[in-house]
Design a protein around this motif. Structure first.
Motif, short mmCIF file in Angstrom:
data_model
loop_
_atom_site.label_atom_id
_atom_site.label_comp_id
_atom_site.label_asym_id
_atom_site.label_seq_id
_atom_site.Cartn_x
_atom_site.Cartn_y
_atom_site.Cartn_z
N MET A 1 43.56 -38.26 -5.93
CA MET A 1 42.98 -38.72 -4.67
C MET A 1 41.83 -37.80 -4.28
SD MET A 1 44.81 -39.13 -0.91
CE MET A 1 45.91 -40.38 -1.56
N GLU A 2 40.72 -38.38 -3.86
CA GLU A 2 39.56 -37.59 -3.48
C GLU A 2 39.81 -36.89 -2.15
OE1 GLU A 2 36.00 -39.74 -3.34
OE2 GLU A 2 35.95 -40.23 -5.46
N PRO A 3 39.29 -35.67 -1.96
CA PRO A 3 39.44 -35.00 -0.67
C PRO A 3 38.68 -35.73 0.41
CG PRO A 3 37.89 -33.81 -2.08
CD PRO A 3 38.52 -34.88 -2.93
N PHE A 4 39.18 -35.59 1.64
CA PHE A 4 38.51 -36.25 2.76
C PHE A 4 37.14 -35.66 2.99
CE2 PHE A 4 37.37 -36.10 7.25
CZ PHE A 4 37.30 -37.46 7.53
N ARG A 5 36.17 -36.51 3.17
CA ARG A 5 34.81 -36.08 3.48
C ARG A 5 34.33 -36.87 4.67
NH1 ARG A 5 32.55 -33.23 -0.86
NH2 ARG A 5 33.81 -33.34 -2.76
N PRO A 6 33.69 -36.20 5.65
CA PRO A 6 33.25 -36.91 6.85
C PRO A 6 32.20 -37.94 6.53
CG PRO A 6 32.32 -34.69 6.77
CD PRO A 6 33.33 -34.79 5.66
N ALA A 7 32.25 -39.05 7.22
CA ALA A 7 31.25 -40.10 7.03
C ALA A 7 29.92 -39.66 7.60
CB ALA A 7 31.71 -41.38 7.72
N ALA A 8 28.85 -40.25 7.08
CA ALA A 8 27.53 -39.93 7.59
C ALA A 8 27.41 -40.39 9.03
CB ALA A 8 26.45 -40.60 6.74
N PRO A 9 26.71 -39.62 9.90
CA PRO A 9 26.55 -40.02 11.29
C PRO A 9 25.83 -41.34 11.40
CG PRO A 9 25.88 -37.72 10.93
CD PRO A 9 26.10 -38.34 9.59
N PRO A 10 26.08 -42.10 12.49
CA PRO A 10 25.41 -43.39 12.66
C PRO A 10 23.90 -43.20 12.68
CG PRO A 10 27.22 -43.13 14.22
CD PRO A 10 27.04 -41.81 13.55
N GLY A 11 23.20 -44.14 12.07
CA GLY A 11 21.74 -44.11 12.08
C GLY A 11 21.13 -43.37 10.92
N THR A 12 21.97 -42.69 10.09
CA THR A 12 21.42 -42.01 8.93
C THR A 12 21.46 -42.94 7.73
OG1 THR A 12 23.57 -41.11 8.33
CG2 THR A 12 22.19 -39.77 9.77
N SER A 40 28.02 -39.54 -13.48
CA SER A 40 27.84 -38.08 -13.62
C SER A 40 27.94 -37.38 -12.28
CB SER A 40 26.49 -37.78 -14.28
OG SER A 40 25.42 -38.25 -13.47
N LYS A 41 27.42 -38.02 -11.22
CA LYS A 41 27.52 -37.42 -9.89
C LYS A 41 28.95 -37.39 -9.39
CE LYS A 41 22.87 -38.09 -8.02
NZ LYS A 41 22.70 -36.65 -7.67
N LEU A 42 29.73 -38.39 -9.77
CA LEU A 42 31.14 -38.43 -9.37
C LEU A 42 32.04 -37.66 -10.32
CD1 LEU A 42 31.41 -42.20 -8.35
CD2 LEU A 42 31.34 -40.23 -6.80
N GLY A 43 31.49 -37.24 -11.45
CA GLY A 43 32.29 -36.55 -12.44
C GLY A 43 33.30 -37.47 -13.10
N SER A 44 32.96 -38.75 -13.24
CA SER A 44 33.87 -39.75 -13.80
C SER A 44 33.46 -40.09 -15.22
CB SER A 44 33.87 -41.01 -12.92
OG SER A 44 34.58 -42.05 -13.54
N ARG A 45 34.31 -39.71 -16.18
CA ARG A 45 34.03 -40.06 -17.58
C ARG A 45 34.11 -41.57 -17.80
NH1 ARG A 45 34.01 -35.99 -21.33
NH2 ARG A 45 34.58 -33.91 -20.57
N LEU A 99 26.09 -50.93 -7.07
CA LEU A 99 26.38 -50.97 -5.63
C LEU A 99 27.64 -50.18 -5.30
CD1 LEU A 99 25.55 -54.67 -4.66
CD2 LEU A 99 24.64 -52.62 -3.54
N TYR A 100 28.66 -50.37 -6.11
CA TYR A 100 29.93 -49.66 -5.89
C TYR A 100 29.73 -48.15 -6.03
CZ TYR A 100 34.56 -47.82 -6.99
OH TYR A 100 35.71 -47.07 -7.03
N LEU A 101 29.01 -47.75 -7.07
CA LEU A 101 28.82 -46.32 -7.31
C LEU A 101 27.95 -45.68 -6.23
CD1 LEU A 101 28.28 -46.25 -11.18
CD2 LEU A 101 30.27 -45.44 -9.91
N ASP A 109 28.64 -37.45 -0.74
CA ASP A 109 27.56 -36.55 -0.35
C ASP A 109 26.77 -37.17 0.79
OD1 ASP A 109 28.15 -34.69 -2.40
OD2 ASP A 109 27.12 -35.97 -3.84
N PRO A 110 27.29 -37.12 2.02
CA PRO A 110 26.56 -37.71 3.15
C PRO A 110 25.24 -36.99 3.37
CG PRO A 110 28.37 -36.34 3.93
CD PRO A 110 28.53 -36.46 2.44
#
Length: 227
Positions: A1-12, A40-45, A99-101, A109-110
């Protein structure tokens, strides 16, 4: 499971928003590039290996186009099958996959917003530039706005922290410029002896406690209104 990461602020706007356009405008030929980049950015083989499937789809399309046509001008079934496979996998599938990626990467990476403290410092630097222009072009207005006089209460104009070395009391010189009190006292004594300063370099000449390094730190904050 991926660690929680805050969503990008509205308007960004995410820096990956344009990724899906690459498979579309390239007719799927560049799908493997974007899928490999996202993987590669997600580190997913798994995603990086799947980029190879899109590359194979590109190859199948070229093979289908190179197969000889039938004498009657009809496209051979083998060519049709390969081209349809390409359209399904590389163009449509690659666009949806990208689109998914891009959404996964955007959540991971917000967009970074400017630090509020850094933005405030930049704003105050601009105010100092504006206030200096007023001192030069409209001294009467600068005097009325109390530019460079943090010691005067009730000022309504923010000059960004300018300090009028020729008029501010020694205690305020030390506080506003963050210099030792003995140096502030020396500056006050020297300005009376020499009828005020007219440039930062005179502080080096008449004040033994002022060093080039210290002057470089306060140069952007000091102004010299005549006595």
């Amino acid at each position: 499971m991926e660690p929680f990461r805050p969503a990008a602020p509205p308007g960004t706007r995410s820096t990956t928003w344009w990724w899906f356009l690459i498979p579309i405008v390239s007719f799927g030929l560049a799908s493997f590039v974007m899928v490999f980049l996202g993987g590669s950015k997600l580190g997913s083989r798994a995603h990086m290996w799947s980029a190879g499937a899109y590359l194979l789809a590109d190859a199948s399309c070229f093979v289908g186009l190179l197969l000889p046509y039938a004498p009657d001008g009809q496209i051979p079934p083998a060519s049709t099958a390969l081209i349809l496979l390409y359209l399904a996998v590389a163009w449509l599938g690659g666009t949806l996959h990208t689109l998914y990626l891009q959404q996964r990467v955007a959540r991971r990476d917000p967009p970074r917003l400017p630090d509020p403290a850094v933005a405030a410092a930049a704003w105050r630097a601009n105010r100092r530039t504006e206030a200096r222009q007023l001192l030069t072009t409209n001294p009467a207005t600068a005097l009325d706005l109390r530019i460079g006089r943090p010691d005067i209460t009730g000022r309504q104009y923010d000059d960004g922290g300018l300090v009028d070395v020729n008029h501010v009391p020694p205690a305020w010189l030390a506080q506003a410029l963050q210099i030792p009190q003995p140096l502030a006292d020396e500056i006050a004594a020297a300005r009376m002896q020499h009828d005020g300063f007219s440039s930062p370099e005179e502080l080096l000449i008449y004040c033994s406690g002022m060093t080039p390094d210290r002057l470089a730190l306060i140069r952007d904050y000091i102004v010299f209104r005549p006595l």
